[in-house]
Design an enzyme around this catalytic site. Structure first.
Site, short mmCIF file in Angstrom:
data_model
loop_
_atom_site.label_atom_id
_atom_site.label_comp_id
_atom_site.label_asym_id
_atom_site.label_seq_id
_atom_site.Cartn_x
_atom_site.Cartn_y
_atom_site.Cartn_z
N HIS A 30 -10.07 -9.93 -55.81
CA HIS A 30 -10.93 -9.01 -55.03
C HIS A 30 -11.92 -8.31 -55.96
O HIS A 30 -13.09 -8.15 -55.63
CB HIS A 30 -10.09 -7.91 -54.37
CG HIS A 30 -9.15 -8.36 -53.30
ND1 HIS A 30 -7.83 -7.97 -53.27
CD2 HIS A 30 -9.33 -9.15 -52.21
CE1 HIS A 30 -7.24 -8.49 -52.19
NE2 HIS A 30 -8.12 -9.22 -51.54
N LYS A 84 -0.93 -3.18 -37.99
CA LYS A 84 -0.26 -3.87 -39.11
C LYS A 84 0.54 -2.86 -39.90
O LYS A 84 0.18 -1.69 -39.97
CB LYS A 84 -1.31 -4.49 -40.04
CG LYS A 84 -1.76 -5.87 -39.62
CD LYS A 84 -2.51 -6.49 -40.79
CE LYS A 84 -3.21 -7.78 -40.40
NZ LYS A 84 -4.09 -8.24 -41.49
N ARG A 98 -11.80 -18.78 -51.24
CA ARG A 98 -11.02 -19.44 -52.30
C ARG A 98 -10.87 -20.93 -52.08
O ARG A 98 -10.63 -21.67 -53.01
CB ARG A 98 -9.61 -18.82 -52.36
CG ARG A 98 -9.57 -17.43 -52.89
CD ARG A 98 -8.31 -16.74 -52.48
NE ARG A 98 -8.33 -16.43 -51.06
CZ ARG A 98 -7.47 -15.63 -50.46
NH1 ARG A 98 -6.49 -15.09 -51.12
NH2 ARG A 98 -7.57 -15.38 -49.16
N SER A 134 -3.14 -11.21 -52.00
CA SER A 134 -2.28 -10.02 -51.93
C SER A 134 -0.86 -10.41 -51.54
O SER A 134 0.11 -9.84 -52.04
CB SER A 134 -2.83 -9.01 -50.92
OG SER A 134 -4.08 -8.54 -51.34
P1 ADP Z 1 -8.13 -9.78 -45.24
O1 ADP Z 1 -9.37 -8.97 -45.25
O2 ADP Z 1 -8.32 -11.11 -44.55
O3 ADP Z 1 -6.89 -9.05 -44.89
P2 ADP Z 1 -7.88 -9.52 -48.10
O4 ADP Z 1 -7.89 -8.07 -48.01
O5 ADP Z 1 -6.75 -10.13 -48.86
O6 ADP Z 1 -7.91 -10.28 -46.73
O7 ADP Z 1 -9.22 -10.05 -48.77
C1 ADP Z 1 -10.50 -9.52 -48.52
C2 ADP Z 1 -11.52 -10.58 -48.87
O8 ADP Z 1 -11.38 -11.00 -50.23
C3 ADP Z 1 -11.42 -11.86 -48.05
O9 ADP Z 1 -12.73 -12.35 -47.84
C4 ADP Z 1 -10.66 -12.80 -48.93
O10 ADP Z 1 -10.93 -14.14 -48.63
C5 ADP Z 1 -11.20 -12.41 -50.28
N1 ADP Z 1 -10.28 -12.73 -51.37
C6 ADP Z 1 -8.96 -12.49 -51.43
N2 ADP Z 1 -8.41 -12.92 -52.59
C7 ADP Z 1 -9.44 -13.46 -53.30
C8 ADP Z 1 -9.54 -14.12 -54.57
N3 ADP Z 1 -8.48 -14.33 -55.35
N4 ADP Z 1 -10.76 -14.54 -54.97
C9 ADP Z 1 -11.83 -14.37 -54.16
N5 ADP Z 1 -11.81 -13.78 -52.95
C10 ADP Z 1 -10.63 -13.34 -52.52
#
Ligand code: ADP
Length: 166
Positions: A16, A40, A89, A129
């Site tokens: 992130h 959630k 990803r 996560s």
């Molecule tokens: P969500 O918003 O779907 O609950 P997250 O909070 O985990 O998911 O992720 C927020 C954003 O960051 C999403 O667009 C996700 O695809 C992206 N993301 C998560 N992990 C990575 C990573 N390792 N590298 C690049 N982008 C990521």
């Protein structure tokens, strides 16, 4: 251009952070916003997730950390956002994210909020996560060596995970 990077960030990972740092280079103002979804049950409260993000990104002058609940596009309109940023990803991410992007476009037609994607850095593309939570649970509940988490999260997140699972 104001760009909004929304997510659950439960907890924020190095993946992130990489997307936010790269997004901040394109944006004049980057808002990183934690989704505070009452349906959630997150591991960390919105307040904790915001504090981890502050720790990791607070030093970048054009980055703001915030939280929101409800419809993403409503929050985006309120903040005068030009584009929503998402990280991808894998082909699976692209498929899911494209669906959300079309949905958000439909909802924001009059405001023309676009969704833009940044591809994950190869060395960080395995991190999510949920994997972090899973790894932390096994490491701390079994007292294993925690070096794996160094490559996935910041020290403050690692510390918080150790408190939750120990
Ligand atoms: P969500 O918003 O779907 O609950 P997250 O909070 O985990 O998911 O992720 C927020 C954003 O960051 C999403 O667009 C996700 O695809 C992206 N993301 C998560 N992990 C990575 C990573 N390792 N590298 C690049 N982008 C990521």
């Amino acid at each position: 251009m104001t760009i909004l990077y929304p997510g659950s960030f439960d907890p924020v990972t190095l993946g992130h952070i990489d997307i936010a740092v790269r997004g901040a280079k394109i944006a004049t103002r980057l808002i990183v916003a934690v989704l505070d979804n009452t349906n959630k049950k997150p591991l960390f409260s919105a307040k904790e997730r915001i504090s981890f993000l502050q720790d990791a990104l607070g030093h970048i002058s054009n980055v703001e950390i915030d939280s929101f609940s409800g419809l993403l596009v409503e929050y985006a309109k309120q903040k005068n956002v030009t584009a929503i940023l998402r990280g991808v990803r894998s082909p699976g991410d692209v498929e899911n994210e494209a669906r959300y992007a079309v949905f958000n476009r439909l909802l924001s037609e009059l405001n023309n909020i676009e969704t833009i994607f940044i591809t994950a850095s190869p060395s960080l593309s395995f991190i999510s996560s949920s994997i972090v939570r899973e790894v932390a649970f096994h490491i701390y509940s079994s007292n294993l060596n925690d070096t794996t988490l160094h490559n996935m999260v910041t020290p403050s997140v690692q510390h918080a995970l150790s408190k939750v699972y120990q």
